[in-house]
Design a protein around this motif. Structure first.
Motif, PDB file in Angstrom:
ATOM      1  N   SER A   1       2.009  -0.064  -7.181  1.00 18.11           N
ATOM      2  CA  SER A   1       0.700  -0.194  -6.548  1.00 18.11           C
ATOM      3  C   SER A   1       0.802  -0.108  -5.024  1.00 18.11           C
ATOM      4  CB  SER A   1       0.057  -1.522  -6.962  1.00 18.11           C
ATOM      5  OG  SER A   1      -1.206  -1.668  -6.364  1.00 18.11           O
ATOM      6  N   ILE A   2       1.819  -0.741  -4.447  1.00 22.15           N
ATOM      7  CA  ILE A   2       2.027  -0.669  -3.000  1.00 22.15           C
ATOM      8  C   ILE A   2       2.248   0.783  -2.586  1.00 22.15           C
ATOM      9  CG2 ILE A   2       3.625  -1.229  -1.128  1.00 22.15           C
ATOM     10  CD1 ILE A   2       4.122  -3.927  -2.594  1.00 22.15           C
ATOM     11  N   LYS A   3       3.117   1.476  -3.287  1.00 18.36           N
ATOM     12  CA  LYS A   3       3.408   2.868  -2.950  1.00 18.36           C
ATOM     13  C   LYS A   3       2.157   3.740  -3.083  1.00 18.36           C
ATOM     14  CE  LYS A   3       8.321   2.656  -4.013  1.00 18.36           C
ATOM     15  NZ  LYS A   3       9.403   3.126  -4.894  1.00 18.36           N
ATOM     16  N   SER A   4       1.365   3.479  -4.103  1.00 19.91           N
ATOM     17  CA  SER A   4       0.133   4.229  -4.296  1.00 19.91           C
ATOM     18  C   SER A   4      -0.850   3.971  -3.154  1.00 19.91           C
ATOM     19  CB  SER A   4      -0.504   3.840  -5.637  1.00 19.91           C
ATOM     20  OG  SER A   4      -1.750   4.475  -5.795  1.00 19.91           O
ATOM     21  N   GLN A   5      -0.980   2.707  -2.753  1.00 24.45           N
ATOM     22  CA  GLN A   5      -1.902   2.386  -1.664  1.00 24.45           C
ATOM     23  C   GLN A   5      -1.419   2.991  -0.346  1.00 24.45           C
ATOM     24  OE1 GLN A   5      -3.348  -1.588  -1.615  1.00 24.45           O
ATOM     25  NE2 GLN A   5      -4.427  -1.338   0.303  1.00 24.45           N
ATOM     26  N   LEU A   6      -0.128   2.934  -0.082  1.00 18.42           N
ATOM     27  CA  LEU A   6       0.405   3.532   1.139  1.00 18.42           C
ATOM     28  C   LEU A   6       0.223   5.049   1.138  1.00 18.42           C
ATOM     29  CD1 LEU A   6       3.695   1.474   1.655  1.00 18.42           C
ATOM     30  CD2 LEU A   6       1.473   1.161   2.779  1.00 18.42           C
ATOM     31  N   SER A   7       0.366   5.654  -0.022  1.00 25.10           N
ATOM     32  CA  SER A   7       0.158   7.094  -0.147  1.00 25.10           C
ATOM     33  C   SER A   7      -1.294   7.458   0.162  1.00 25.10           C
ATOM     34  CB  SER A   7       0.534   7.540  -1.560  1.00 25.10           C
ATOM     35  OG  SER A   7       0.339   8.913  -1.712  1.00 25.10           O
ATOM     36  N   THR A   8      -2.222   6.657  -0.334  1.00 27.64           N
ATOM     37  CA  THR A   8      -3.645   6.890  -0.062  1.00 27.64           C
ATOM     38  C   THR A   8      -3.941   6.729   1.425  1.00 27.64           C
ATOM     39  OG1 THR A   8      -4.256   6.153  -2.284  1.00 27.64           O
ATOM     40  CG2 THR A   8      -6.000   6.144  -0.619  1.00 27.64           C
ATOM     41  N   LEU A   9      -3.381   5.697   2.043  1.00 24.96           N
ATOM     42  CA  LEU A   9      -3.571   5.504   3.481  1.00 24.96           C
ATOM     43  C   LEU A   9      -3.047   6.707   4.263  1.00 24.96           C
ATOM     44  CD1 LEU A   9      -2.565   1.738   3.855  1.00 24.96           C
ATOM     45  CD2 LEU A   9      -4.862   2.705   4.093  1.00 24.96           C
ATOM     46  N   ALA A  10      -1.871   7.197   3.887  1.00 25.76           N
ATOM     47  CA  ALA A  10      -1.278   8.353   4.561  1.00 25.76           C
ATOM     48  C   ALA A  10      -2.145   9.593   4.384  1.00 25.76           C
ATOM     49  CB  ALA A  10       0.130   8.603   4.034  1.00 25.76           C
ATOM     50  N   GLU A  11      -2.682   9.765   3.186  1.00 29.92           N
ATOM     51  CA  GLU A  11      -3.530  10.921   2.894  1.00 29.92           C
ATOM     52  C   GLU A  11      -4.750  10.957   3.802  1.00 29.92           C
ATOM     53  OE1 GLU A  11      -6.189  12.485  -0.887  1.00 29.92           O
ATOM     54  OE2 GLU A  11      -4.403  11.290  -1.286  1.00 29.92           O
ATOM     55  N   TYR A  12      -5.289   9.783   4.144  1.00 25.40           N
ATOM     56  CA  TYR A  12      -6.463   9.702   5.002  1.00 25.40           C
ATOM     57  C   TYR A  12      -6.121   9.468   6.469  1.00 25.40           C
ATOM     58  CZ  TYR A  12      -9.355   9.792   0.855  1.00 25.40           C
ATOM     59  OH  TYR A  12      -9.968  10.175  -0.309  1.00 25.40           O
ATOM     60  N   GLY A  13      -4.828   9.551   6.807  1.00 27.01           N
ATOM     61  CA  GLY A  13      -4.405   9.410   8.187  1.00 27.01           C
ATOM     62  C   GLY A  13      -4.481   7.994   8.736  1.00 27.01           C
ATOM     63  N   GLU A  14      -4.492   7.019   7.854  1.00 28.89           N
ATOM     64  CA  GLU A  14      -4.548   5.617   8.264  1.00 28.89           C
ATOM     65  C   GLU A  14      -3.136   5.090   8.529  1.00 28.89           C
ATOM     66  OE1 GLU A  14      -7.394   3.790   8.649  1.00 28.89           O
ATOM     67  OE2 GLU A  14      -8.583   5.554   8.116  1.00 28.89           O
TER      68      GLU A  14
ATOM     69  N   LEU B   1       4.450   7.944   6.706  1.00 32.98           N
ATOM     70  CA  LEU B   1       4.197   7.959   8.146  1.00 32.98           C
ATOM     71  C   LEU B   1       3.892   9.351   8.682  1.00 32.98           C
ATOM     72  CD1 LEU B   1       6.994   5.503   9.271  1.00 32.98           C
ATOM     73  CD2 LEU B   1       4.554   5.031   8.957  1.00 32.98           C
ATOM     74  N   GLY B   2       3.800  10.309   7.810  1.00 38.43           N
ATOM     75  CA  GLY B   2       3.526  11.668   8.248  1.00 38.43           C
ATOM     76  C   GLY B   2       4.796  12.496   8.280  1.00 38.43           C
ATOM     77  N   LYS B   3       4.634  13.717   8.684  1.00 36.44           N
ATOM     78  CA  LYS B   3       5.734  14.674   8.724  1.00 36.44           C
ATOM     79  C   LYS B   3       6.789  14.223   9.739  1.00 36.44           C
ATOM     80  CE  LYS B   3       6.665  19.514   9.560  1.00 36.44           C
ATOM     81  NZ  LYS B   3       6.149  20.788  10.037  1.00 36.44           N
ATOM     82  N   SER B   4       8.046  14.393   9.383  1.00 39.40           N
ATOM     83  CA  SER B   4       9.140  14.052  10.293  1.00 39.40           C
ATOM     84  C   SER B   4       9.316  15.152  11.332  1.00 39.40           C
ATOM     85  CB  SER B   4      10.450  13.886   9.525  1.00 39.40           C
ATOM     86  OG  SER B   4      10.387  12.773   8.682  1.00 39.40           O
TER      87      SER B   4
END
Length: 140
Positions: A43-56, A95-98
């Motif tokens: 669930s944590i990984k999923s939420q972090l993925s969603t945040l990253a997808e929206y640039g949060e 965190l976005g692209k390296s």
């Protein structure tokens, strides 16, 4: 990043309420502690993925001790039923692209970093170690 996980057992329903105080909305119920740890990590990984997808931004993790004290103050009567765990999540994929950068460091410092990386399962690479150190410094 190390996220605090809170478990509260519900005797009437015979399950655990599992939540991550640093990630509002990241909670669930599970029958066992092991299932709770597995499911909350996903669930944590999923939420972090969603945040990253929206640039949060990825929320910083507070210490387990600060969460424990805050919960104890807010819920003095149910505190005895709560217990805590910590899950370590590699947040670099969220965190976005390296980007490759050129960093100049003293030779002995590089040797110390490499030694720490080779002896610790927490860091896979020199870059990961440096990124973790940067996060720790930025959170101050």
């Amino acid at each position: 990043m190390k996220y605090a996980i809170m478990f509260i057992y519900d005797d009437k329903k015979a399950h655990y309420q599992v939540s991550v105080p640093d990630l509002p909305g990241c909670s669930m119920t599970e029958k066992t502690i092991d299932l709770g740890m597995e499911a909350i990590t996903k669930s944590i990984k999923s939420q972090l993925s969603t945040l990253a997808e929206y640039g949060e931004n990825v929320p910083s993790a507070k210490s387990l001790e600060s969460h424990r004290k805050a919960y104890m103050l807010e819920n003095p009567y149910s505190f005895a039923q709560a217990f805590w765990a910590i899950v370590t999540i590699d947040i670099s994929p969220y965190l976005g692209k390296s980007h490759k950068i050129n960093v100049t460091l003293p030779e002995l410092l590089i040797a110390q970093i490499d030694e720490k990386v080779s002896k610790s399962s927490s860091y896979k690479t020199r870059s990961g170690f440096i990124a973790s150190a940067c996060f720790a410094e930025l959170e101050k």
